[in-house]
Scaffold this motif. Structure first.
Motif, PDB file in Angstrom:
ATOM      1  N   ALA A 510      50.009 -13.051  28.682  1.00 47.99           N
ATOM      2  CA  ALA A 510      49.879 -12.428  27.364  1.00 47.99           C
ATOM      3  C   ALA A 510      49.460 -10.976  27.439  1.00 47.99           C
ATOM      4  CB  ALA A 510      48.876 -13.203  26.512  1.00 47.99           C
ATOM      5  N   GLY A 511      49.051 -10.482  28.632  1.00 50.80           N
ATOM      6  CA  GLY A 511      48.565  -9.116  28.733  1.00 50.80           C
ATOM      7  C   GLY A 511      47.392  -8.892  27.817  1.00 50.80           C
ATOM      8  N   LYS A 512      46.365  -9.721  27.968  1.00 50.13           N
ATOM      9  CA  LYS A 512      45.282  -9.765  27.002  1.00 50.13           C
ATOM     10  C   LYS A 512      44.425  -8.517  27.016  1.00 50.13           C
ATOM     11  CE  LYS A 512      41.563 -12.850  25.452  1.00 50.13           C
ATOM     12  NZ  LYS A 512      40.836 -14.098  25.753  1.00 50.13           N
ATOM     13  N   TYR A 513      44.303  -7.851  28.158  1.00 51.71           N
ATOM     14  CA  TYR A 513      43.428  -6.687  28.291  1.00 51.71           C
ATOM     15  C   TYR A 513      44.213  -5.504  28.850  1.00 51.71           C
ATOM     16  CZ  TYR A 513      39.936 -10.429  28.052  1.00 51.71           C
ATOM     17  OH  TYR A 513      39.210 -11.523  27.684  1.00 51.71           O
ATOM     18  N   VAL A 514      43.660  -4.319  28.617  1.00 52.21           N
ATOM     19  CA  VAL A 514      44.150  -3.094  29.261  1.00 52.21           C
ATOM     20  C   VAL A 514      42.953  -2.378  29.851  1.00 52.21           C
ATOM     21  CG1 VAL A 514      46.160  -2.844  27.759  1.00 52.21           C
ATOM     22  CG2 VAL A 514      44.003  -1.762  27.109  1.00 52.21           C
ATOM     23  N   ALA A 515      43.167  -1.722  30.991  1.00 59.71           N
ATOM     24  CA  ALA A 515      42.068  -1.065  31.692  1.00 59.71           C
ATOM     25  C   ALA A 515      42.499   0.319  32.138  1.00 59.71           C
ATOM     26  CB  ALA A 515      41.636  -1.894  32.901  1.00 59.71           C
ATOM     27  N   CYS A 516      41.483   1.216  32.248  1.00 63.37           N
ATOM     28  CA  CYS A 516      41.733   2.584  32.680  1.00 63.37           C
ATOM     29  C   CYS A 516      40.443   3.153  33.239  1.00 63.37           C
ATOM     30  CB  CYS A 516      42.245   3.439  31.519  1.00 63.37           C
ATOM     31  SG  CYS A 516      42.734   5.110  31.994  1.00 63.37           S
ATOM     32  N   GLY A 517      40.571   4.145  34.128  1.00 63.96           N
ATOM     33  CA  GLY A 517      39.396   4.782  34.708  1.00 63.96           C
ATOM     34  C   GLY A 517      39.132   6.134  34.097  1.00 63.96           C
ATOM     35  N   GLY A 518      37.843   6.493  33.965  1.00 61.52           N
ATOM     36  CA  GLY A 518      37.460   7.790  33.414  1.00 61.52           C
ATOM     37  C   GLY A 518      37.550   8.877  34.464  1.00 61.52           C
ATOM     38  N   GLY A 519      38.012  10.042  34.064  1.00 63.80           N
ATOM     39  CA  GLY A 519      38.230  11.115  35.017  1.00 63.80           C
ATOM     40  C   GLY A 519      37.054  12.007  35.263  1.00 63.80           C
ATOM     41  N   ASP A 520      35.937  11.807  34.559  1.00 65.40           N
ATOM     42  CA  ASP A 520      34.791  12.699  34.766  1.00 65.40           C
ATOM     43  C   ASP A 520      33.629  12.012  35.477  1.00 65.40           C
ATOM     44  OD1 ASP A 520      34.463  11.031  32.646  1.00 65.40           O
ATOM     45  OD2 ASP A 520      33.959  12.582  31.176  1.00 65.40           O
ATOM     46  N   TYR A 521      33.167  10.846  34.950  1.00 61.78           N
ATOM     47  CA  TYR A 521      31.999  10.181  35.533  1.00 61.78           C
ATOM     48  C   TYR A 521      32.350   8.974  36.376  1.00 61.78           C
ATOM     49  CZ  TYR A 521      29.685  13.101  32.070  1.00 61.78           C
ATOM     50  OH  TYR A 521      29.266  14.167  31.332  1.00 61.78           O
ATOM     51  N   GLY A 522      33.602   8.570  36.430  1.00 56.89           N
ATOM     52  CA  GLY A 522      33.998   7.454  37.275  1.00 56.89           C
ATOM     53  C   GLY A 522      33.797   6.091  36.653  1.00 56.89           C
ATOM     54  N   ASP A 523      33.701   5.998  35.320  1.00 54.32           N
ATOM     55  CA  ASP A 523      33.565   4.709  34.661  1.00 54.32           C
ATOM     56  C   ASP A 523      34.919   4.016  34.575  1.00 54.32           C
ATOM     57  OD1 ASP A 523      30.970   5.396  34.375  1.00 54.32           O
ATOM     58  OD2 ASP A 523      31.076   5.851  32.222  1.00 54.32           O
ATOM     59  N   VAL A 524      34.880   2.674  34.477  1.00 51.86           N
ATOM     60  CA  VAL A 524      36.083   1.865  34.290  1.00 51.86           C
ATOM     61  C   VAL A 524      35.970   1.207  32.919  1.00 51.86           C
ATOM     62  CG1 VAL A 524      37.435  -0.074  35.136  1.00 51.86           C
ATOM     63  CG2 VAL A 524      36.336   1.493  36.759  1.00 51.86           C
ATOM     64  N   PHE A 525      37.019   1.360  32.101  1.00 54.54           N
ATOM     65  CA  PHE A 525      37.014   0.871  30.738  1.00 54.54           C
ATOM     66  C   PHE A 525      38.026  -0.265  30.617  1.00 54.54           C
ATOM     67  CE2 PHE A 525      35.711   5.249  30.694  1.00 54.54           C
ATOM     68  CZ  PHE A 525      34.674   5.310  29.772  1.00 54.54           C
ATOM     69  N   VAL A 526      37.595  -1.373  29.950  1.00 52.46           N
ATOM     70  CA  VAL A 526      38.462  -2.521  29.706  1.00 52.46           C
ATOM     71  C   VAL A 526      38.469  -2.769  28.204  1.00 52.46           C
ATOM     72  CG1 VAL A 526      38.943  -4.933  30.197  1.00 52.46           C
ATOM     73  CG2 VAL A 526      37.875  -3.503  31.965  1.00 52.46           C
ATOM     74  N   PHE A 527      39.689  -2.746  27.610  1.00 56.07           N
ATOM     75  CA  PHE A 527      39.849  -2.924  26.170  1.00 56.07           C
ATOM     76  C   PHE A 527      40.570  -4.234  25.888  1.00 56.07           C
ATOM     77  CE2 PHE A 527      39.798   1.637  26.944  1.00 56.07           C
ATOM     78  CZ  PHE A 527      38.917   2.107  25.984  1.00 56.07           C
ATOM     79  N   ASP A 528      40.310  -4.764  24.701  1.00 54.58           N
ATOM     80  CA  ASP A 528      41.059  -5.918  24.205  1.00 54.58           C
ATOM     81  C   ASP A 528      42.397  -5.411  23.659  1.00 54.58           C
ATOM     82  OD1 ASP A 528      42.089  -7.980  22.357  1.00 54.58           O
ATOM     83  OD2 ASP A 528      40.208  -8.997  22.828  1.00 54.58           O
ATOM     84  N   ALA A 529      43.502  -5.991  24.163  1.00 61.43           N
ATOM     85  CA  ALA A 529      44.827  -5.486  23.802  1.00 61.43           C
ATOM     86  C   ALA A 529      45.163  -5.749  22.341  1.00 61.43           C
ATOM     87  CB  ALA A 529      45.892  -6.099  24.708  1.00 61.43           C
ATOM     88  N   LEU A 530      44.569  -6.753  21.738  1.00 64.32           N
ATOM     89  CA  LEU A 530      44.892  -7.084  20.354  1.00 64.32           C
ATOM     90  C   LEU A 530      44.023  -6.317  19.360  1.00 64.32           C
ATOM     91  CD1 LEU A 530      45.409 -10.949  20.584  1.00 64.32           C
ATOM     92  CD2 LEU A 530      47.165  -9.176  20.456  1.00 64.32           C
ATOM     93  N   THR A 531      42.724  -6.233  19.655  1.00 67.35           N
ATOM     94  CA  THR A 531      41.797  -5.623  18.696  1.00 67.35           C
ATOM     95  C   THR A 531      41.457  -4.175  19.033  1.00 67.35           C
ATOM     96  OG1 THR A 531      39.858  -6.392  19.929  1.00 67.35           O
ATOM     97  CG2 THR A 531      40.807  -7.877  18.276  1.00 67.35           C
ATOM     98  N   THR A 532      41.839  -3.693  20.230  1.00 69.62           N
ATOM     99  CA  THR A 532      41.512  -2.358  20.763  1.00 69.62           C
ATOM    100  C   THR A 532      40.013  -2.173  20.978  1.00 69.62           C
ATOM    101  OG1 THR A 532      41.282  -1.193  18.650  1.00 69.62           O
ATOM    102  CG2 THR A 532      43.515  -1.403  19.556  1.00 69.62           C
TER     103      THR A 532
END
Length: 574
Positions: A510-532
């Motif tokens: 279902a591709g339930k989540y989307v993830a991306c890395g921050g370019g300044d402090y090195g954080d990793v962000f995980v979002f809910d694909a349906l609710t954002t």
């Protein structure tokens, strides 16, 4: 040609005018010479007549002497004859003297000199006149030749005018035919577009129907499974599971060994499992092996590609680009490792033997992204020369099969498993879709992001949803069918600072989540694909900005997420 003829006539008039006085003087001198010649001839005739008279007189004198001698004595005969001879001799000498005087007179000498000068001038003038006649003859020949050339040029001009008229008529006919064909082409294009729109609507309705039927099938399968197991006899606690296991005679640790991570969907990251100094310089990309889920590959500006074991974080292989230029992209599947770099070359290695089997050359500038097709028989590359190329690597000698052109550099690419369609994200902020079979650009969504697109990915199990990441620090899910934005993900702490920044769907169906890395402090962000909504924000694992992120299905150890940063650190998340 008429101008040349006029110039020749003008030149002839200029050159003839100076010789008119010479002709006049020559004519006067010729008349004077004729008069002197006539006078000379008259004098000579007079001299001849006088000579004849003298001879006649001498003859008469001799006859008279003879007659007189017959009547006189013989004594007087010698004296009379002598006297007559003396007189004749005197007359001769006088005549000669008279003639000499006349010949040596001043007027005669002057006339003779003038006659000689006139003859010399006449000969010189005759020479000049002959040369002028020759020059005039040559001029006449040139004039005749030029006139013939002029006539030829006129005939050629008339022929050219006729041909030009014929060409104008032909061009007019072609233009009329072209207008007719253009109108017909426009009608055909309009009909084709209408048919495509109709087919797209039908296709979308069929996809909706298929998804609906698939959901119903899944629901029926779940009902069937529940009916087989018995709704009220499902194990709901660890004690029930242990008791069922003990009843079957299985050991307790079999419970943990039965789980297969790739089959149970996405596992959200919680903490760093391994933190590895993967490269001595900044990393540019990370990707999981599409076949062996326990391997992950990284690329770096140190011109190397390295493969790691996700179960223990150990280095398994190192592949060198053969120079000092950075590696900008990497992909791995089916026992092949492919990487591209700033040296305008894409290399393909065999992972098992560590041998370089292909070196794809053809781009005129650095290659920015690379992706293996499903089946590992083809490779797609994007370059700063604004071209996207498809390479066939199924044989010992590679071939370039298709080339796509775009007005902007492609930063990233991905391939749909179902349709084999290629999607590319570009530095101008647009996203393009390409049909590999026809070699055409089937869709172009311009200005999707401000500042450029850094990542594109097809949603797992879907052929009409794509996840994108842009330099405007937002993530978007777009629907290819409607060319619209479905979801937008952003956070005040999320900043995209690199053209290599990647984002990813979770690997579940279902591709339930989307993830991306921050370019300044090195954080990793995980979002809910349906609710954002932001589900997780992981920090403190990276000391510099994250430039690459991959979310795999997980191998036997269940490790699914890997990130790399600007300092060359690889983090495998648990």
């Amino acid at each position: 040609m008429e101008d040349v003829y006029n110039l020749i006539q003008q030149r002839n008039s200029y050159e003839t005018f100076p010789f008119l006085p010479i002709h006049a003087s020559n004519f006067s001198l010729s008349n004077l010479a004729d008069a002197l010649q006539t006078r000379c001839e008259a004098l000579e005739k007079q001299y001849y007549l006088e000579q004849q008279q003298l001879l006649v007189q001498a003859h008469q004198i001799e006859e008279a002497a003879q007659d007189h001698g017959g009547g006189n004595n013989n004594k007087n005969e010698p004296s009379t004859a002598t006297r007559l001879r003396v007189e004749v001799a005197q007359l001769h000498s006088g005549l000669k003297e008279k003639k000499m005087k006349e010949l040596h007179s001043t007027a005669a000498m002057k006339a003779r000199k003038e006659l000689d000068l006139l003859k010399e001038e006449k000969s010189a003038q005759e020479t000049i006149i002959s040369s002028l006649k020759m020059e005039i003859e040559r001029s006449n020949e040139i004039t005749t030749h030029l006139q013939s050339e002029l006539e030829n040029a006129k005939s050629l001009t008339r022929l050219s005018e006729k041909q030009f008229d014929g060409l104008k008529n032909a061009i007019r006919q072609l233009q009329e035919e072209n207008e007719e064909k253009t109108k017909l082409n426009e009608r055909l294009v309009e009909n084709a577009v209408a048919e495509k729109e109709k087919m797209a609507e039908q296709f979308n309705s069929m996809n909706d129907m298929v998804e609906k039927l698939q959901k119903e099938i899944n629901m029926l399968r779940s009902y069937n499974t529940k009916s087989d197991k018995g709704w009220f006899r499902l194990p709901n606690s660890k004690e029930n599971k242990k008791s069922s296991t003990a009843a079957e005679g299985l050991p307790d640790d079999t419970i943990t060994q039965e789980r297969k991570w790739g089959a149970f969907g996405a596992v959200l990251p919680s903490k760093p499992l391994y933190t590895i100094k993967a490269h001595r310089e900044d990393a540019s990309c990370v990707v999981y092996d599409g076949t062996n889920l326990n391997l992950v590959a990284t690329a770096s500006s140190d011109a190397t590609v390295r493969v790691w074991d996700t179960s223990n974080g150990q280095l398994q292989a190192t592949f060198s680009g053969g120079g000092s230029l950075p590696m900008t992209g990497v992909d791995m599947a089916g026992g092949l490792v492919t990487a591209c770099g700033a040296d305008k070359t894409c290399r393909v290695w065999q992972y098992k033997t560590k041998r370089l089997i292909h070196q794809l050359a053809g781009h005129s500038q650095k290659i920015t992204c690379v992706k293996l097709f499903p089946g590992e028989k083809n490779v797609v590359t994007g370059s700063a020369d604004r071209s996207i190329r498809i390479w066939d690597i199924s044989r010992h000698i590679y071939t370039q099969t298709t080339t796509f052109r775009h007005s902007s550099t492609a930063n990233c690419s991905d391939i749909c498993v179902e349709t084999q369609a290629v999607v590319t994200g570009h530095i101008d902020g647009g996203v393009c879709f390409w049909d590999v079979r026809s070699g055409d650009r089937v869709l172009d969504i311009p200005s999707l992001h401000d500042g450029g697109v850094t990542s594109v990915q097809w949603k797992p199990g879907s052929s009409h949803q794509v996840l994108t990441c842009g330099r405007d620090s937002t993530l978007k899910i777009i629907d290819v069918r409607t060319q619209s934005n479905m979801q937008t993900f952003q956070n005040s702490a999320l900043r995209i600072l690199s053209n290599n920044a990647r984002c990813s769907f979770s690997p579940d169906a279902a591709g339930k989540y989307v993830a991306c890395g921050g370019g300044d402090y090195g954080d990793v962000f995980v979002f809910d694909a349906l609710t954002t909504a932001l589900k997780k924000q992981l920090s403190s694992a990276h000391q510099s900005g994250v430039v690459g992120l991959a979310w795999g299905k997980g191998g036997t150890n269940g490790q699914q997420i890997a990130t790399v940063d600007k300092s060359g650190v690889l983090v495998l998340w648990a």
